[in-house]
Design a protein around this motif. Structure first.
Motif, short mmCIF file in Angstrom:
data_model
loop_
_atom_site.label_atom_id
_atom_site.label_comp_id
_atom_site.label_asym_id
_atom_site.label_seq_id
_atom_site.Cartn_x
_atom_site.Cartn_y
_atom_site.Cartn_z
N LYS A 145 23.53 8.39 4.88
CA LYS A 145 23.41 9.50 5.54
C LYS A 145 24.72 10.34 5.22
O LYS A 145 24.59 11.73 5.38
CB LYS A 145 23.36 8.94 7.04
CG LYS A 145 23.37 10.06 8.19
CD LYS A 145 23.46 9.66 9.27
CE LYS A 145 23.40 10.58 10.49
NZ LYS A 145 23.22 12.02 10.20
N ALA A 146 25.96 9.98 5.35
CA ALA A 146 27.09 10.90 5.22
C ALA A 146 26.93 11.58 3.92
O ALA A 146 27.15 12.99 3.92
CB ALA A 146 28.41 10.19 5.24
N ALA A 147 26.65 10.95 2.91
CA ALA A 147 26.55 11.63 1.73
C ALA A 147 25.30 12.57 1.48
O ALA A 147 25.26 13.82 1.06
CB ALA A 147 26.15 10.72 0.40
N PHE A 148 23.95 12.45 2.22
CA PHE A 148 22.97 13.03 2.20
C PHE A 148 23.07 14.40 2.97
O PHE A 148 22.93 15.43 2.74
CB PHE A 148 21.75 12.18 2.95
CG PHE A 148 20.57 13.09 2.97
CD1 PHE A 148 19.43 13.13 2.03
CD2 PHE A 148 20.27 14.05 4.22
CE1 PHE A 148 18.46 13.88 2.10
CE2 PHE A 148 19.09 14.74 4.12
CZ PHE A 148 18.28 14.76 3.16
N ASP A 149 23.79 14.26 4.33
CA ASP A 149 24.17 15.24 5.12
C ASP A 149 25.21 16.31 4.67
O ASP A 149 25.19 17.40 4.83
CB ASP A 149 24.80 14.82 6.55
CG ASP A 149 23.74 13.92 7.47
OD1 ASP A 149 22.35 14.31 7.08
OD2 ASP A 149 23.95 13.60 8.48
N GLY A 150 26.17 15.61 3.70
CA GLY A 150 27.11 16.33 3.15
C GLY A 150 26.39 17.08 1.71
O GLY A 150 27.42 17.73 1.25
N ARG A 191 19.47 20.25 4.72
CA ARG A 191 18.68 19.16 5.11
C ARG A 191 19.84 18.03 5.80
O ARG A 191 20.73 17.77 5.09
CB ARG A 191 17.87 18.59 4.29
CG ARG A 191 16.90 19.43 3.70
CD ARG A 191 15.49 19.17 4.40
NE ARG A 191 14.46 20.24 3.90
CZ ARG A 191 13.75 20.30 3.16
NH1 ARG A 191 13.38 19.25 2.13
NH2 ARG A 191 12.64 21.32 3.00
N ARG A 192 19.25 17.44 6.94
CA ARG A 192 20.02 16.36 7.60
C ARG A 192 19.01 15.20 7.88
O ARG A 192 17.83 15.14 7.75
CB ARG A 192 20.68 16.79 8.93
CG ARG A 192 21.71 17.97 8.78
CD ARG A 192 22.83 17.64 7.85
NE ARG A 192 23.65 18.73 7.73
CZ ARG A 192 23.80 19.59 6.63
NH1 ARG A 192 23.09 19.33 5.65
NH2 ARG A 192 24.74 20.39 6.57
N ALA A 193 19.87 14.04 8.27
CA ALA A 193 18.81 13.01 8.22
C ALA A 193 19.37 12.18 9.54
O ALA A 193 20.65 11.91 9.72
CB ALA A 193 18.90 11.91 7.19
N ASP A 251 15.78 20.51 9.18
CA ASP A 251 16.70 21.59 8.69
C ASP A 251 16.87 22.56 9.68
O ASP A 251 16.11 22.59 10.91
CB ASP A 251 16.54 22.04 7.47
CG ASP A 251 15.02 22.99 7.49
OD1 ASP A 251 14.48 23.46 8.43
OD2 ASP A 251 14.56 23.40 6.37
N PRO A 252 17.83 23.47 9.77
CA PRO A 252 18.01 24.59 10.94
C PRO A 252 16.74 25.40 11.05
O PRO A 252 16.66 25.99 12.25
CB PRO A 252 19.09 25.38 10.23
CG PRO A 252 19.80 24.50 9.42
CD PRO A 252 18.56 23.69 8.67
N THR A 253 15.75 25.44 10.26
CA THR A 253 14.56 26.23 10.63
C THR A 253 13.42 25.77 11.34
O THR A 253 12.56 26.13 11.64
CB THR A 253 13.77 26.49 9.10
OG1 THR A 253 13.18 25.62 8.59
CG2 THR A 253 14.80 27.23 8.19
#
Length: 121
Positions: free
Chosen positions: A13-18, A59-61, A86-88
């Motif tokens: 999650k940390a790597a994906f969000d970053g 994108r975030r998870a 995502d923010p949209t």
């Protein structure tokens, strides 16, 4: 002591969000099997890196671990629900399953599979 699934998914999650594709690839074994949103199964860290390089960087998870298991001292895994967003306002809910293998580098992902959750399901 925490189950390896929680640790690996926390780092994932940390790597994906970053948006760190190299860090994502390092979470996988060199011979990992990977099936993301696409229909094709790919293999290896280079394929995993390429997959995550194509993911938009906003994108975030959100991850909820549902079940874990352990087989001996070197194999573990489990299931999780993940919501990508995502923010949209775009959102995709998936079921994730992982098989983990412990080697000299610690616990890494040997097999990764996600399947989208159908709307209303």
């Amino acid at each position: 002591m925490s189950h390896p699934m929680h640790d690996v998914l926390g780092r994932w999650k940390a790597a994906f969000d970053g948006h760190r594709p190299g860090a994502m690839a390092e979470l996988f074994t060199e011979d990992a099997l990977f099936q993301g949103f696409g229909p094709a199964v790919v293999a290896g860290q280079d394929a995993v890196r390429a997959y995550y390089e194509a993911v938009p960087d906003d994108r975030r998870a959100e991850v909820t671990v549902l079940h874990t298991y352990t087989v001996g001292e070197r194999v573990a895994g489990g299931f999780a629900d993940v919501t990508f967003s995502d923010p949209t306002g775009w959102e995709a809910k998936v079921h994730m399953s992982l098989v983990l293998r412990r080697d000299d580098n610690g616990w890494r992902i040997l097999q990764y599979h996600v399947s989208r959750v159908a709307a209303g399901g």
